[in-house]
Design a protein around this motif. Structure first.
Motif, PDB file in Angstrom:
ATOM      1  N   SER A 117      19.981  -9.776 -19.133  1.00 56.93           N
ATOM      2  CA  SER A 117      21.185 -10.395 -18.593  1.00 56.93           C
ATOM      3  C   SER A 117      22.280  -9.353 -18.409  1.00 56.93           C
ATOM      4  N   LEU A 118      21.941  -8.111 -18.679  1.00 58.62           N
ATOM      5  CA  LEU A 118      22.871  -7.001 -18.521  1.00 58.62           C
ATOM      6  C   LEU A 118      22.759  -6.478 -17.098  1.00 58.62           C
ATOM      7  N   ASP A 119      23.884  -6.408 -16.413  1.00 62.79           N
ATOM      8  CA  ASP A 119      23.892  -5.886 -15.054  1.00 62.79           C
ATOM      9  C   ASP A 119      24.449  -4.466 -15.023  1.00 62.79           C
ATOM     10  N   ARG A 120      25.554  -4.275 -15.755  1.00 56.81           N
ATOM     11  CA  ARG A 120      26.208  -2.966 -15.707  1.00 56.81           C
ATOM     12  C   ARG A 120      27.068  -2.768 -16.947  1.00 56.81           C
ATOM     13  N   VAL A 121      27.093  -1.529 -17.436  1.00 58.46           N
ATOM     14  CA  VAL A 121      27.998  -1.138 -18.511  1.00 58.46           C
ATOM     15  C   VAL A 121      28.839   0.013 -17.977  1.00 58.46           C
ATOM     16  N   THR A 122      30.148  -0.140 -18.061  1.00 60.80           N
ATOM     17  CA  THR A 122      31.062   0.904 -17.605  1.00 60.80           C
ATOM     18  C   THR A 122      31.902   1.347 -18.790  1.00 60.80           C
ATOM     19  N   ILE A 123      31.944   2.657 -19.003  1.00 55.83           N
ATOM     20  CA  ILE A 123      32.742   3.202 -20.101  1.00 55.83           C
ATOM     21  C   ILE A 123      33.843   4.070 -19.500  1.00 55.83           C
ATOM     22  N   ASP A 124      35.071   3.729 -19.861  1.00 55.27           N
ATOM     23  CA  ASP A 124      36.227   4.492 -19.389  1.00 55.27           C
ATOM     24  C   ASP A 124      36.905   5.149 -20.578  1.00 55.27           C
ATOM     25  N   LEU A 125      37.310   6.381 -20.383  1.00 58.71           N
ATOM     26  CA  LEU A 125      38.013   7.133 -21.416  1.00 58.71           C
ATOM     27  C   LEU A 125      39.383   7.505 -20.875  1.00 58.71           C
ATOM     28  N   ASP A 126      40.419   7.142 -21.627  1.00 63.56           N
ATOM     29  CA  ASP A 126      41.771   7.539 -21.246  1.00 63.56           C
ATOM     30  C   ASP A 126      42.562   7.796 -22.517  1.00 63.56           C
ATOM     31  N   THR A 127      43.847   8.012 -22.382  1.00 61.12           N
ATOM     32  CA  THR A 127      44.671   8.342 -23.546  1.00 61.12           C
ATOM     33  C   THR A 127      44.810   7.176 -24.524  1.00 61.12           C
ATOM     34  N   ASP A 128      44.491   5.970 -24.074  1.00 53.29           N
ATOM     35  CA  ASP A 128      44.527   4.805 -24.961  1.00 53.29           C
ATOM     36  C   ASP A 128      43.223   4.625 -25.733  1.00 53.29           C
TER      37      ASP A 128
END
Length: 122
Positions: free
Chosen positions: A84-95
């Protein structure tokens, strides 16, 4: 978690741990296109049934696979699993690190709908 949305810290760790496991990744890949039983996955993933079922349990708990009971013409039943997983997106920022998990509802066919109806009648 919602079908698509930001994951909380517990989800980030849980999903990252699952995706780090080669067997769990193989299960997700194999079940992305078709629903498979645990035994079929053990054969196709070249892993023991115990390992596959342990990973399926973890993937299901994280909402990354969905199990559905399939009736056998002989009267037996068994569970088949679909990613049931379509996509995993990982974002890295200062937070910090943010993960978005997009899930898809596995397609249901007439047999799945009929089985669901019987389950509700019980």
């Amino acid at each position: 978690m919602s079908p698509a949305g930001d994951a909380d810290e517990a989800d980030v760790g849980q999903v990252a741990e699952l995706l780090a496991n080669a067997c769990a990744r193989e299960i997700l890949v194999r079940t992305a296109g078709e629903a498979l039983s645990g035994d079929e996955l053990a054969d196709r993933c070249d892993a023991s049934r115990t390992t596959v079922y342990r990973q399926l349990e973890r993937l299901e708990a994280a909402g990354l696979v969905v199990g559905a009971v399939q009736l056998d013409p002989d009267g037996h039943h068994f569970e088949r699993y679909r990613a049931s997983l379509d996509r995993v997106t990982i974002d890295l920022d200062t937070d910090g690190v943010h993960m978005t998990i997009d899930r898809t509802e596995p397609a249901t066919d007439a047999v799945d709908r009929l089985e669901g109806l019987f389950d509700r009648l019980r």
